[in-house]
Design a protein around this motif. Structure first.
Motif, PDB file in Angstrom:
ATOM      1  N   ALA A 193      64.145  39.755  74.873  1.00 58.57           N
ATOM      2  CA  ALA A 193      64.684  40.211  73.591  1.00 58.57           C
ATOM      3  C   ALA A 193      65.964  41.014  73.827  1.00 58.57           C
ATOM      4  O   ALA A 193      66.710  40.733  74.772  1.00 58.57           O
ATOM      5  N   GLY A 194      66.201  42.027  72.996  1.00 60.29           N
ATOM      6  CA  GLY A 194      67.452  42.774  73.037  1.00 60.29           C
ATOM      7  C   GLY A 194      67.737  43.438  74.367  1.00 60.29           C
ATOM      8  O   GLY A 194      68.895  43.459  74.833  1.00 60.29           O
ATOM      9  N   ASP A 195      66.700  43.991  75.017  1.00 62.64           N
ATOM     10  CA  ASP A 195      66.909  44.635  76.318  1.00 62.64           C
ATOM     11  C   ASP A 195      67.405  43.646  77.355  1.00 62.64           C
ATOM     12  O   ASP A 195      68.230  43.987  78.212  1.00 62.64           O
ATOM     13  N   ASP A 196      66.896  42.421  77.300  1.00 55.19           N
ATOM     14  CA  ASP A 196      67.319  41.404  78.258  1.00 55.19           C
ATOM     15  C   ASP A 196      68.778  40.990  78.015  1.00 55.19           C
ATOM     16  O   ASP A 196      69.491  40.647  78.956  1.00 55.19           O
ATOM     17  N   MET A 197      69.201  41.026  76.758  1.00 53.91           N
ATOM     18  CA  MET A 197      70.611  40.762  76.463  1.00 53.91           C
ATOM     19  C   MET A 197      71.494  41.857  77.068  1.00 53.91           C
ATOM     20  O   MET A 197      72.554  41.558  77.648  1.00 53.91           O
ATOM     21  N   ASP A 198      71.046  43.115  76.955  1.00 55.72           N
ATOM     22  CA  ASP A 198      71.803  44.216  77.564  1.00 55.72           C
ATOM     23  C   ASP A 198      71.870  44.049  79.083  1.00 55.72           C
ATOM     24  O   ASP A 198      72.922  44.250  79.699  1.00 55.72           O
ATOM     25  N   GLU A 199      70.732  43.671  79.694  1.00 51.23           N
ATOM     26  CA  GLU A 199      70.711  43.467  81.147  1.00 51.23           C
ATOM     27  C   GLU A 199      71.628  42.319  81.559  1.00 51.23           C
ATOM     28  O   GLU A 199      72.261  42.374  82.620  1.00 51.23           O
ATOM     29  N   ALA A 200      71.689  41.281  80.722  1.00 51.35           N
ATOM     30  CA  ALA A 200      72.578  40.156  81.024  1.00 51.35           C
ATOM     31  C   ALA A 200      74.041  40.594  81.012  1.00 51.35           C
ATOM     32  O   ALA A 200      74.842  40.146  81.847  1.00 51.35           O
ATOM     33  N   ILE A 201      74.389  41.480  80.086  1.00 52.90           N
ATOM     34  CA  ILE A 201      75.762  41.999  80.020  1.00 52.90           C
ATOM     35  C   ILE A 201      76.057  42.877  81.227  1.00 52.90           C
ATOM     36  O   ILE A 201      77.135  42.787  81.842  1.00 52.90           O
ATOM     37  N   ILE A 202      75.100  43.725  81.612  1.00 52.18           N
ATOM     38  CA  ILE A 202      75.274  44.568  82.797  1.00 52.18           C
ATOM     39  C   ILE A 202      75.475  43.692  84.036  1.00 52.18           C
ATOM     40  O   ILE A 202      76.358  43.948  84.869  1.00 52.18           O
ATOM     41  N   ARG A 220      76.501  48.687  73.269  1.00 48.90           N
ATOM     42  CA  ARG A 220      77.687  48.773  72.411  1.00 48.90           C
ATOM     43  C   ARG A 220      78.515  47.493  72.490  1.00 48.90           C
ATOM     44  O   ARG A 220      79.024  46.995  71.476  1.00 48.90           O
ATOM     45  N   ILE A 221      78.662  46.929  73.689  1.00 43.34           N
ATOM     46  CA  ILE A 221      79.388  45.666  73.841  1.00 43.34           C
ATOM     47  C   ILE A 221      78.689  44.557  73.058  1.00 43.34           C
ATOM     48  O   ILE A 221      79.328  43.763  72.355  1.00 43.34           O
ATOM     49  N   LYS A 222      77.354  44.507  73.185  1.00 45.99           N
ATOM     50  CA  LYS A 222      76.583  43.475  72.475  1.00 45.99           C
ATOM     51  C   LYS A 222      76.782  43.576  70.969  1.00 45.99           C
ATOM     52  O   LYS A 222      76.981  42.562  70.286  1.00 45.99           O
ATOM     53  N   ILE A 223      76.732  44.809  70.461  1.00 43.24           N
ATOM     54  CA  ILE A 223      76.853  45.009  69.013  1.00 43.24           C
ATOM     55  C   ILE A 223      78.260  44.698  68.522  1.00 43.24           C
ATOM     56  O   ILE A 223      78.445  44.063  67.473  1.00 43.24           O
ATOM     57  N   GLU A 224      79.269  45.114  69.269  1.00 47.31           N
ATOM     58  CA  GLU A 224      80.647  45.000  68.790  1.00 47.31           C
ATOM     59  C   GLU A 224      81.234  43.602  68.965  1.00 47.31           C
ATOM     60  O   GLU A 224      81.927  43.108  68.069  1.00 47.31           O
ATOM     61  N   ILE A 225      80.984  42.944  70.105  1.00 49.04           N
ATOM     62  CA  ILE A 225      81.628  41.637  70.319  1.00 49.04           C
ATOM     63  C   ILE A 225      80.649  40.552  70.753  1.00 49.04           C
ATOM     64  O   ILE A 225      81.057  39.412  70.995  1.00 49.04           O
ATOM     65  N   GLY A 226      79.357  40.883  70.859  1.00 47.17           N
ATOM     66  CA  GLY A 226      78.386  39.886  71.288  1.00 47.17           C
ATOM     67  C   GLY A 226      78.146  38.826  70.232  1.00 47.17           C
ATOM     68  O   GLY A 226      78.241  39.082  69.036  1.00 47.17           O
ATOM     69  N   SER A 227      77.826  37.615  70.679  1.00 45.61           N
ATOM     70  CA  SER A 227      77.520  36.524  69.752  1.00 45.61           C
ATOM     71  C   SER A 227      76.738  35.443  70.484  1.00 45.61           C
ATOM     72  O   SER A 227      76.789  35.337  71.713  1.00 45.61           O
ATOM     73  N   GLU A 258      83.361  35.570  76.938  1.00 49.63           N
ATOM     74  CA  GLU A 258      82.613  35.749  78.179  1.00 49.63           C
ATOM     75  C   GLU A 258      81.267  36.435  77.938  1.00 49.63           C
ATOM     76  O   GLU A 258      80.283  36.135  78.618  1.00 49.63           O
ATOM     77  N   ILE A 259      81.203  37.321  76.952  1.00 48.83           N
ATOM     78  CA  ILE A 259      79.923  37.954  76.625  1.00 48.83           C
ATOM     79  C   ILE A 259      78.967  36.919  76.041  1.00 48.83           C
ATOM     80  O   ILE A 259      77.766  36.927  76.341  1.00 48.83           O
ATOM     81  N   ARG A 260      79.497  36.015  75.224  1.00 51.21           N
ATOM     82  CA  ARG A 260      78.662  34.940  74.677  1.00 51.21           C
ATOM     83  C   ARG A 260      78.083  34.089  75.806  1.00 51.21           C
ATOM     84  O   ARG A 260      76.905  33.719  75.777  1.00 51.21           O
ATOM     85  N   GLU A 261      78.888  33.804  76.805  1.00 46.69           N
ATOM     86  CA  GLU A 261      78.419  33.026  77.956  1.00 46.69           C
ATOM     87  C   GLU A 261      77.346  33.808  78.719  1.00 46.69           C
ATOM     88  O   GLU A 261      76.345  33.238  79.162  1.00 46.69           O
ATOM     89  N   ALA A 262      77.545  35.117  78.860  1.00 46.69           N
ATOM     90  CA  ALA A 262      76.574  35.948  79.590  1.00 46.69           C
ATOM     91  C   ALA A 262      75.223  35.996  78.880  1.00 46.69           C
ATOM     92  O   ALA A 262      74.181  36.161  79.529  1.00 46.69           O
TER      93      ALA A 262
END
Length: 352
Positions: A193-202, A220-227, A258-262
């Protein structure tokens, strides 16, 4: 359980409280008043003794501000991981603070509490949630599965003889359920879920930029530019952290592409869970869903394009609930208002 006549007598002097005990945030609602508390599920403790700091300064928003910024003697922790309790003592302290904060207006009796829990947790984990709430001051504790609470909060016709499908993307778990006639027909819970998305960005920032960032920056990155899919204009933002080679503070610019890819790996896991659940549905339920579609709830439903990728993967209409962040808590509030009616129909689940 107490006899019914005792419960009715005590209910005249107690607060009825619904709790969405989430991995990221805890929401509390009071019967007849709606949501009265929404704070992060974070607690600050003394590192060497394990004692919770002064509660007014160590739980919720105050503790979240400390994440990743504490001195050596203090640590800010999240006592729930993947939707379940990972630290019972700290969870009790957190629940005690929230219950007392909301229950301060009562006559001193512990509240009756309905707690939303992930559908995939074990009987032992369910009992741990009940015991933690009781030790935190609750008089009577009922448990309701998160998909049910989310469906109620989203306004789905879950008591009618037609299929309703909810996908609740929280912080630690994603709950996927198909419901009909006030019960769950097919359900699957995955700890992605959301935590795993944060870990993927890290992980992406480490691999691509040799930059170590914290959980709050990743969120913050996920919320502002994540998709999850291209939607609207592509954007970028600055990310700050520690250079993994020099050890010095540094910043860099990251793009929404790049965040979308991550984020593809956790999003793909959620899509697979949704499609697996649909494959297990009875033909008549599947037929209903052609018209009724899928409803998204939870903080993850706010990720841009998540409805688009699910619609493309399933071929069904996908909509985001009106207030996805509070669906589960709102559902417990409505459940509380109909407690005497609904608790008997799913008594076995409540008392598990």
């Amino acid at each position: 359980m107490l006899p019914n006549f005792i419960q009715r007598f005590l209910s005249m002097f107690t607060v009825d409280m619904g709790i969405d005990l989430g991995t990221c945030n805890t929401l509390v609602c009071v019967r007849g008043e709606g949501i009265v508390l929404n704070e992060p599920s974070v607690v600050a403790v003394q590192k060497h003794t394990g004692e919770v700091l002064h509660k007014g300064q160590a739980v919720g928003w105050a503790a979240k501000e400390m994440l990743g910024k504490t001195p050596g003697s203090i640590t800010a922790i999240r006592p729930l991981r993947d939707g379940v309790i990972s630290d019972f003592r700290i969870t009790e302290a957190m629940l005690s603070y929230f219950i007392q904060k909301v229950n301060g207006r009562s006559w001193g009796f512990g509240p009756r509490v309905v707690i939303a829990i992930p559908s995939g947790i074990t009987a032992v984990e369910k009992q741990a949630v009940k015991q933690s709430a009781q030790r935190a001051g609750a008089q009577i504790v009922y448990l309701v599965e998160e998909p049910v609470a989310a469906a109620i909060g989203a306004g789905l016709p879950w008591v009618e003889p037609t299929a309703s499908m909810i996908v609740d993307i929280g912080g630690g778990t994603t709950e996927v359920a198909i419901m009909s006639l006030a019960d769950i027909a097919v359900c699957e819970s995955v700890r992605v879920a959301g935590d795993d998305m944060d870990e993927a960005i890290i992980g992406h920032m480490k691999k691509t930029y040799n930059l170590m960032i914290g959980e709050q920056t990743a969120e913050r990155i996920k919320i502002e530019i994540g998709s999850a899919a291209p939607v609207g204009e592509e954007t970028s933002m600055e990310a700050r952290g520690r250079d993994m080679i020099s050890g010095l503070p540094r910043k860099t610019v990251v793009t929404s592409e790049e965040i979308r890819e991550a984020l593809q790996e956790p999003i793909s896991a959620i899509i697979e869970t949704v499609t697996r659940t649909l494959e297990r549905a009875e033909p008549e339920l599947a037929a209903d869903l052609v018209d009724n579609g899928i409803t998204l709830a939870g903080g993850g439903a706010l990720l841009r394009g998540i409805d688009v990728v699910l619609q493309n993967a399933t071929g069904m209409e996908v909509r985001v609930a009106d207030d996805p962040l509070t669906c589960v808590a709102a559902g417990t509030a409505i459940f509380l208002e109909n407690l005497e009616v609904w608790k008997s129909s799913i008594e076995s689940d409540l008392e598990a």
